[in-house]
Design a protein around this motif. Structure first.
Motif, PDB file in Angstrom:
ATOM      1  N   ASN A   1     171.526  42.234  19.241  1.00 50.92           N
ATOM      2  CA  ASN A   1     170.493  42.531  20.238  1.00 50.92           C
ATOM      3  C   ASN A   1     169.884  43.892  19.962  1.00 50.92           C
ATOM      4  O   ASN A   1     170.432  44.675  19.183  1.00 50.92           O
ATOM      5  CB  ASN A   1     171.098  42.511  21.642  1.00 50.92           C
ATOM      6  CG  ASN A   1     171.564  41.130  22.045  1.00 50.92           C
ATOM      7  OD1 ASN A   1     170.917  40.139  21.725  1.00 50.92           O
ATOM      8  ND2 ASN A   1     172.698  41.049  22.708  1.00 50.92           N
TER       9      ASN A   1
ATOM     10  N   ASN B   1     165.165  49.283  24.396  1.00 51.67           N
ATOM     11  CA  ASN B   1     165.441  48.146  25.279  1.00 51.67           C
ATOM     12  C   ASN B   1     165.334  48.512  26.762  1.00 51.67           C
ATOM     13  O   ASN B   1     165.795  47.759  27.618  1.00 51.67           O
ATOM     14  CB  ASN B   1     166.803  47.528  24.962  1.00 51.67           C
ATOM     15  CG  ASN B   1     167.916  48.539  25.026  1.00 51.67           C
ATOM     16  OD1 ASN B   1     167.711  49.640  25.522  1.00 51.67           O
ATOM     17  ND2 ASN B   1     169.077  48.202  24.523  1.00 51.67           N
TER      18      ASN B   1
ATOM     19  N   PHE C   1     158.218  54.588  29.570  1.00 49.79           N
ATOM     20  CA  PHE C   1     156.973  55.330  29.822  1.00 49.79           C
ATOM     21  C   PHE C   1     156.227  54.823  31.060  1.00 49.79           C
ATOM     22  O   PHE C   1     155.783  55.614  31.872  1.00 49.79           O
ATOM     23  CB  PHE C   1     156.057  55.244  28.594  1.00 49.79           C
ATOM     24  CG  PHE C   1     156.709  55.756  27.343  1.00 49.79           C
ATOM     25  CD1 PHE C   1     156.804  57.117  27.115  1.00 49.79           C
ATOM     26  CD2 PHE C   1     157.246  54.899  26.401  1.00 49.79           C
ATOM     27  CE1 PHE C   1     157.425  57.607  25.985  1.00 49.79           C
ATOM     28  CE2 PHE C   1     157.858  55.378  25.264  1.00 49.79           C
ATOM     29  CZ  PHE C   1     157.945  56.733  25.056  1.00 49.79           C
TER      30      PHE C   1
ATOM     31  N   MET D   1     159.591  42.119  27.754  1.00 45.43           N
ATOM     32  CA  MET D   1     160.798  42.149  26.929  1.00 45.43           C
ATOM     33  C   MET D   1     160.934  40.882  26.088  1.00 45.43           C
ATOM     34  O   MET D   1     160.726  39.780  26.596  1.00 45.43           O
ATOM     35  CB  MET D   1     162.027  42.285  27.831  1.00 45.43           C
ATOM     36  CG  MET D   1     163.311  42.539  27.095  1.00 45.43           C
ATOM     37  SD  MET D   1     164.667  42.877  28.220  1.00 45.43           S
ATOM     38  CE  MET D   1     165.076  41.250  28.747  1.00 45.43           C
TER      39      MET D   1
ATOM     40  N   PRO E   1     166.391  40.400  20.435  1.00 43.80           N
ATOM     41  CA  PRO E   1     166.388  40.168  21.887  1.00 43.80           C
ATOM     42  C   PRO E   1     166.652  41.454  22.663  1.00 43.80           C
ATOM     43  O   PRO E   1     167.522  42.241  22.297  1.00 43.80           O
ATOM     44  CB  PRO E   1     167.529  39.172  22.081  1.00 43.80           C
ATOM     45  CG  PRO E   1     167.676  38.487  20.785  1.00 43.80           C
ATOM     46  CD  PRO E   1     167.305  39.495  19.731  1.00 43.80           C
ATOM     47  N   GLY E   2     165.900  41.651  23.722  1.00 43.68           N
ATOM     48  CA  GLY E   2     166.060  42.837  24.565  1.00 43.68           C
ATOM     49  C   GLY E   2     165.049  43.925  24.280  1.00 43.68           C
ATOM     50  O   GLY E   2     164.943  44.884  25.040  1.00 43.68           O
TER      51      GLY E   2
ATOM     52  N   ARG F   1     160.053  38.164  28.809  1.00 40.25           N
ATOM     53  CA  ARG F   1     160.339  38.312  30.246  1.00 40.25           C
ATOM     54  C   ARG F   1     159.659  39.573  30.770  1.00 40.25           C
ATOM     55  O   ARG F   1     159.615  40.589  30.076  1.00 40.25           O
ATOM     56  CB  ARG F   1     161.839  38.409  30.457  1.00 40.25           C
ATOM     57  CG  ARG F   1     162.249  38.407  31.922  1.00 40.25           C
ATOM     58  CD  ARG F   1     163.681  38.837  32.107  1.00 40.25           C
ATOM     59  NE  ARG F   1     164.638  37.887  31.600  1.00 40.25           N
ATOM     60  CZ  ARG F   1     165.868  38.221  31.231  1.00 40.25           C
ATOM     61  NH1 ARG F   1     166.269  39.465  31.280  1.00 40.25           N
ATOM     62  NH2 ARG F   1     166.694  37.309  30.797  1.00 40.25           N
TER      63      ARG F   1
ATOM     64  N   VAL G   1     159.718  42.748  32.973  1.00 42.84           N
ATOM     65  CA  VAL G   1     160.773  43.607  33.519  1.00 42.84           C
ATOM     66  C   VAL G   1     160.142  44.834  34.176  1.00 42.84           C
ATOM     67  O   VAL G   1     159.018  45.224  33.850  1.00 42.84           O
ATOM     68  CB  VAL G   1     161.778  44.067  32.434  1.00 42.84           C
ATOM     69  CG1 VAL G   1     162.636  42.932  31.960  1.00 42.84           C
ATOM     70  CG2 VAL G   1     161.077  44.739  31.273  1.00 42.84           C
TER      71      VAL G   1
ATOM     72  N   ARG H   1     160.888  48.961  35.749  1.00 50.98           N
ATOM     73  CA  ARG H   1     161.706  50.151  35.528  1.00 50.98           C
ATOM     74  C   ARG H   1     162.845  50.214  36.557  1.00 50.98           C
ATOM     75  O   ARG H   1     162.722  49.690  37.652  1.00 50.98           O
ATOM     76  CB  ARG H   1     160.803  51.376  35.684  1.00 50.98           C
ATOM     77  CG  ARG H   1     161.488  52.687  35.704  1.00 50.98           C
ATOM     78  CD  ARG H   1     160.480  53.752  35.986  1.00 50.98           C
ATOM     79  NE  ARG H   1     159.765  54.119  34.778  1.00 50.98           N
ATOM     80  CZ  ARG H   1     160.203  55.018  33.903  1.00 50.98           C
ATOM     81  NH1 ARG H   1     161.350  55.628  34.106  1.00 50.98           N
ATOM     82  NH2 ARG H   1     159.503  55.306  32.833  1.00 50.98           N
TER      83      ARG H   1
ATOM     84  N   LEU I   1     166.515  49.801  38.353  1.00 51.20           N
ATOM     85  CA  LEU I   1     167.578  48.807  38.508  1.00 51.20           C
ATOM     86  C   LEU I   1     167.025  47.405  38.308  1.00 51.20           C
ATOM     87  O   LEU I   1     166.041  47.035  38.918  1.00 51.20           O
ATOM     88  CB  LEU I   1     168.200  48.905  39.906  1.00 51.20           C
ATOM     89  CG  LEU I   1     168.858  50.238  40.234  1.00 51.20           C
ATOM     90  CD1 LEU I   1     169.300  50.258  41.677  1.00 51.20           C
ATOM     91  CD2 LEU I   1     170.044  50.472  39.330  1.00 51.20           C
ATOM     92  N   ALA I   2     167.663  46.660  37.452  1.00 48.92           N
ATOM     93  CA  ALA I   2     167.201  45.296  37.168  1.00 48.92           C
ATOM     94  C   ALA I   2     167.916  44.302  38.080  1.00 48.92           C
ATOM     95  O   ALA I   2     168.949  44.585  38.592  1.00 48.92           O
ATOM     96  CB  ALA I   2     167.487  44.956  35.732  1.00 48.92           C
TER      97      ALA I   2
END
Lengths: 266, 138
Positions: B21, B26, B30, B36, B100-101, B131, B133, B135, B137-138
């Motif tokens: 990965n 990842n 910015f 992703m 990936p990532g 995907r 995403v 910034r 906490l995911a």
């Protein structure tokens, strides 16, 4: 800043494969350390930890860490390691802290309002710094700093000096003139590269082949000179060509000439 | 003109490994939102450029776009109907090695809904699934 309770269990297993087993069991491996705390390996329930983090805007808050069989201690989340693709938490570092000693911590910044420069003038809001480094006692850690950007026009900016801080409790360590947010002018229209430029897109310069290129260049020049000489000679031959093209009397005709004559015979 | 390095140490390169990965690049660094990669691929300069243009057209000069990948790997190919041997083929194009990532693009200074639309259009030009995403906490 509110203190919240987090329960953990001690663990004896360490290493890559035991950590994998812990994760498959629905837990997250972690560690607690600090200047006044012995280093201890722990494991936390993954679901509880995720729910716990969801309710907070940042990862900077004081925990009442209760490890089974040990004394409760105050701790800060030092680092959360996540899987790069699934973003599952794979490890947690907790820093045991003293409530009487000052610490350095990054406090996040939240922006409120829509800038005038963006809403009316079509500018672009550029959020450059997202956290400010401060020094304070653990009891005085601000949860976040709120900055109102509603009055910003194009070209305006807010710096660390504009952050409202209780100076009696919190010392800001970030440079006062560090720009946090600015409103930039709208981007210019993209220039469409001419099609001719694509054809001229040469290969990049090769750093290691400089000397060779020089030699090759000289060789190429020499070769070009020879070719030019040949071409000139060819041109002279071409001038003679009509005379040469006509076969001498009694000479064998060329194959092309035969092919041209063949239909005539029929 | 597609993206490519200005100067390189070597004209051609070996294929290398695409295992594992993404260990760097990842996280969203910015902007506020990112796109992703979920699979591994050699992303060509033309594909990156197509995504960048599509996002900029959708945003209509609003917000700020960061392109987090750059095609720095030369991709060579032998011409058609040429026998094996006689050295490596000529450089055909430039690619970025994506695992990936990896965060491919980032956007900032715009609402989330607008960023989602722009990234959906860019994702349709990608050869791999991606995907959206944000910034933090995911």
């Amino acid at each position: 800043m509110k203190a919240v309770v987090l329960k953990a269990e001690p663990r004896t297993l360490k290493g890559k494969q035991p950590a994998g087993r812990i994760r498959r069991g629905g837990n997250v491996p972690g560690i607690v350390y600090g200047t006044e705390h012995a280093t201890q390996l722990i494991q936390l329930n993954e679901h509880d930890l995720v729910q716990f983090l969801k309710g907070h805007t940042s990862e900077q808050f004081i925990l009442d860490l209760e490890v089974t069989g040990s004394q409760a201690c105050k701790a800060l989340i030092k680092e959360i390691q996540r899987h790069p693709v699934s973003h599952r938490i794979i490890h947690v570092d907790l820093n045991a802290i003293s409530m009487t000693r000052k610490l350095r911590i990054e406090v996040p910044i939240r922006l409120t309002g829509e800038p005038v420069g963006v809403a009316q003038q079509g500018g672009v809001l550029d959020h450059m710094v997202r956290a400010v480094l401060v020094e304070c006692l653990p009891t005085d850690i601000p949860e976040l700093f709120v900055l109102d950007v509603a009055n910003l026009n194009i070209g305006d900016r807010l710096t660390v000096a504009d952050v409202k801080v209780d100076k009696s409790k919190v010392t800001v360590l970030s440079a006062a003139d560090l720009a946090i947010v600015a409103v930039a002018a709208p981007r210019a229209e993209e220039e469409v590269a001419p099609v001719a430029a694509e054809g001229a897109a040469a290969e990049p310069e090769v750093i290691t082949a400089k000397k060779e290129e020089g030699e090759e260049g000289a060789a190429a020049e020499g070769a070009a000179g020879k070719e030019a000489g040949k071409k000139e000679a060819g041109a002279k031959d071409a001038g003679k060509a009509p005379a040469a093209a006509a076969p001498a009397a009694g000479a064998k005709p060329a194959a092309g000439a035969k092919a041209a004559e063949a239909p005539k015979k029929k | 003109m597609p993206l490519m390095p200005k100067r390189v140490k070597y004209r051609q390169s070996q294929r290398g490994s695409r295992k594992g990965n993404a260990t760097s690049g990842n996280t969203v660094e910015f902007g506020e939102y990112g796109l992703m990669a979920l699979e591994r691929v050699w992303l060509t300069a033309i594909q990156i450029e197509a995504c960048r243009v599509a996002i900029n057209r959708e945003l209509k000069r609003k917000g700020k776009l960061w392109c987090r990948v750059f095609p720095d790997k030369p991709y060579s190919k032998k011409p058609l109907e040429v026998r094996m041997g006689k050295g490596k083929g000529a450089v055909e194009g430039w690619v970025a090695v994506i695992k990936p990532g990896r965060i491919l693009f980032e956007l900032g200074g715009i609402p989330e809904a607008m960023a989602k639309i722009a990234f959906r259009i860019a994702a349709s030009k990608m050869p791999i699934p991606t995907r959206f995403v944000t910034r933090g906490l995911a």
